[in-house]
Scaffold this motif. Structure first.
Motif, short mmCIF file in Angstrom:
data_model
loop_
_atom_site.label_atom_id
_atom_site.label_comp_id
_atom_site.label_asym_id
_atom_site.label_seq_id
_atom_site.Cartn_x
_atom_site.Cartn_y
_atom_site.Cartn_z
N CYS A 97 0.69 -1.20 -0.03
CA CYS A 97 0.03 -0.01 0.16
C CYS A 97 0.73 1.53 -0.01
CB CYS A 97 -0.87 -0.09 1.22
SG CYS A 97 -2.16 -1.41 1.42
N PHE A 98 1.97 1.35 0.33
CA PHE A 98 2.76 2.63 0.46
C PHE A 98 3.88 2.57 -0.60
CE2 PHE A 98 2.89 2.55 5.33
CZ PHE A 98 1.56 2.87 5.37
N THR A 99 4.43 3.77 -1.07
CA THR A 99 5.23 4.22 -2.11
C THR A 99 6.55 3.82 -1.35
OG1 THR A 99 5.60 6.43 -1.26
CG2 THR A 99 3.80 6.12 -2.83
N GLU A 100 7.73 3.64 -2.21
CA GLU A 100 8.83 3.26 -1.65
C GLU A 100 9.36 4.27 -0.73
OE1 GLU A 100 12.20 2.46 -4.27
OE2 GLU A 100 10.76 1.69 -5.62
N ASP A 101 9.26 5.64 -0.54
CA ASP A 101 9.42 6.86 0.27
C ASP A 101 8.63 6.51 1.59
OD1 ASP A 101 11.37 7.62 -1.38
OD2 ASP A 101 10.08 9.56 -1.85
N GLU A 102 7.41 6.13 1.33
CA GLU A 102 6.63 6.09 2.56
C GLU A 102 7.17 4.60 3.21
OE1 GLU A 102 2.42 7.78 1.10
OE2 GLU A 102 2.78 5.55 0.61
N THR A 103 7.31 3.67 2.77
CA THR A 103 7.78 2.25 3.20
C THR A 103 9.11 2.70 4.09
OG1 THR A 103 6.73 1.02 1.62
CG2 THR A 103 8.47 0.01 2.87
N ALA A 104 9.89 3.43 3.70
CA ALA A 104 11.38 3.58 4.12
C ALA A 104 11.04 4.55 5.51
CB ALA A 104 12.33 4.30 3.21
N TYR A 105 10.03 5.56 5.46
CA TYR A 105 9.72 6.42 6.46
C TYR A 105 9.21 5.54 7.59
CZ TYR A 105 7.06 9.83 8.98
OH TYR A 105 6.65 10.89 9.76
N ALA A 106 8.23 4.88 7.24
CA ALA A 106 7.58 3.92 8.27
C ALA A 106 8.46 2.86 8.92
CB ALA A 106 6.39 3.07 7.56
N ALA A 107 9.57 2.10 8.11
CA ALA A 107 10.35 1.30 8.81
C ALA A 107 11.34 1.99 9.64
CB ALA A 107 11.22 0.49 7.53
N ALA A 108 11.67 3.05 9.46
CA ALA A 108 12.67 4.13 10.23
C ALA A 108 12.51 4.15 11.52
CB ALA A 108 12.89 5.36 9.72
N ASP A 109 11.14 3.98 12.24
CA ASP A 109 11.07 3.89 13.50
C ASP A 109 10.48 2.40 13.98
OD1 ASP A 109 8.30 3.48 12.86
OD2 ASP A 109 7.61 5.32 14.18
N GLY A 110 10.91 1.48 13.28
CA GLY A 110 10.53 0.12 13.55
C GLY A 110 8.98 -0.19 13.32
N TRP A 111 8.44 0.51 12.30
CA TRP A 111 7.02 0.00 11.94
C TRP A 111 6.00 0.65 13.10
CZ3 TRP A 111 6.70 -0.35 7.03
CH2 TRP A 111 7.56 -0.96 6.61
N GLY A 112 6.18 1.68 13.94
CA GLY A 112 5.49 2.22 15.04
C GLY A 112 4.53 3.23 14.76
N SER A 113 4.74 4.24 15.12
CA SER A 113 3.66 5.58 15.15
C SER A 113 3.83 6.12 13.59
CB SER A 113 4.03 6.50 16.04
OG SER A 113 5.35 7.06 15.76
N SER A 114 5.12 5.97 12.87
CA SER A 114 5.13 6.40 11.64
C SER A 114 4.18 5.72 10.58
CB SER A 114 6.67 6.40 11.23
OG SER A 114 7.23 7.22 11.76
N PHE A 115 4.23 4.30 10.88
CA PHE A 115 3.10 3.51 10.07
C PHE A 115 1.98 3.82 10.16
CE2 PHE A 115 0.21 0.15 10.07
CZ PHE A 115 0.26 -0.34 8.74
#
Length: 186
Positions: free
Chosen positions: A98-116
């Motif tokens: 569901c996410f673009t590459e940039d969004e996926t990297a952003y969400a993964a940066a905090d361990g799939w927590g609040s950014s997701f």
């Protein structure tokens, strides 16, 4: 803009379900039991007060629910809203679909927590703002940096993630959002 939050919303009108329950909750939040609620072909609700002959004076709303919480935002312009509680999901798999590459990297940066959850609620709020539906928005539209809309990312009093989406030409991100917490025993 005013954000209404009702806990244990299914107990508010126990005899109602689905659209009938949603419509009753909308009318309650607006304090107008005879408000006319219509939906576009994708289910986006619009409200006109009785006696209005023009859509120019309609009230713009967006609704969302997660777990036992119902939320509705009321505005004088087009708006989209989503709420989500943190839950055990396979965030990396959802992001891959569901996410673009940039969004996926952003969400993964905090361990799939609040950014997701920030991205997920933004995606849903944007889909409700546009009226296009999630299937048109998910992987196709990046919600990290958009110039056509403004997002307000909130956390409700119990930690629930919330995103509000409005058009940039219609207002700015500093628009105040008043939050009203209600109870199910209406």
């Amino acid at each position: 803009m005013k954000l209404y939050v009702i806990k244990d919303y299914k107990k508010a009108f126990p005899a109602l379900k689905g659209k009938e329950l949603t419509d009753a909750l909308i009318r309650h939040c607006l304090g107008c039991e005879d408000a006319v609620i219509t939906r576009n072909e994708r289910g986006k609700p619009f409200v006109c007060h009785p006696g209005q002959v023009s859509g120019d004076n309609r009230v713009f709303i967006s609704v969302s629910h997660s777990k036992d919480t119902f939320a509705m935002i009321e505005a004088d312009r087009n708006v989209g809203l989503d709420i989500q509680y943190h839950r055990n999901v396979k965030a990396d798999r959802i992001a891959a679909r569901c996410f673009t590459e940039d969004e996926t990297a952003y969400a993964a940066a905090d361990g799939w927590g609040s950014s997701f959850y920030k991205l997920w609620t933004r995606k849903e709020a944007y889909s409700k703002y546009t009226g296009l539906g999630l299937e048109q928005i998910m992987k196709r539209e990046d919600v990290l940096e958009r110039k056509d809309v403004s997002f307000r990312d909130l956390r409700l009093d119990d930690g629930c993630f919330c995103a509000v989406c409005t058009g940039t030409e219609e207002g700015d991100a500093s628009d105040e959002i008043q939050i009203s917490y209600g109870k199910q025993n209406l």
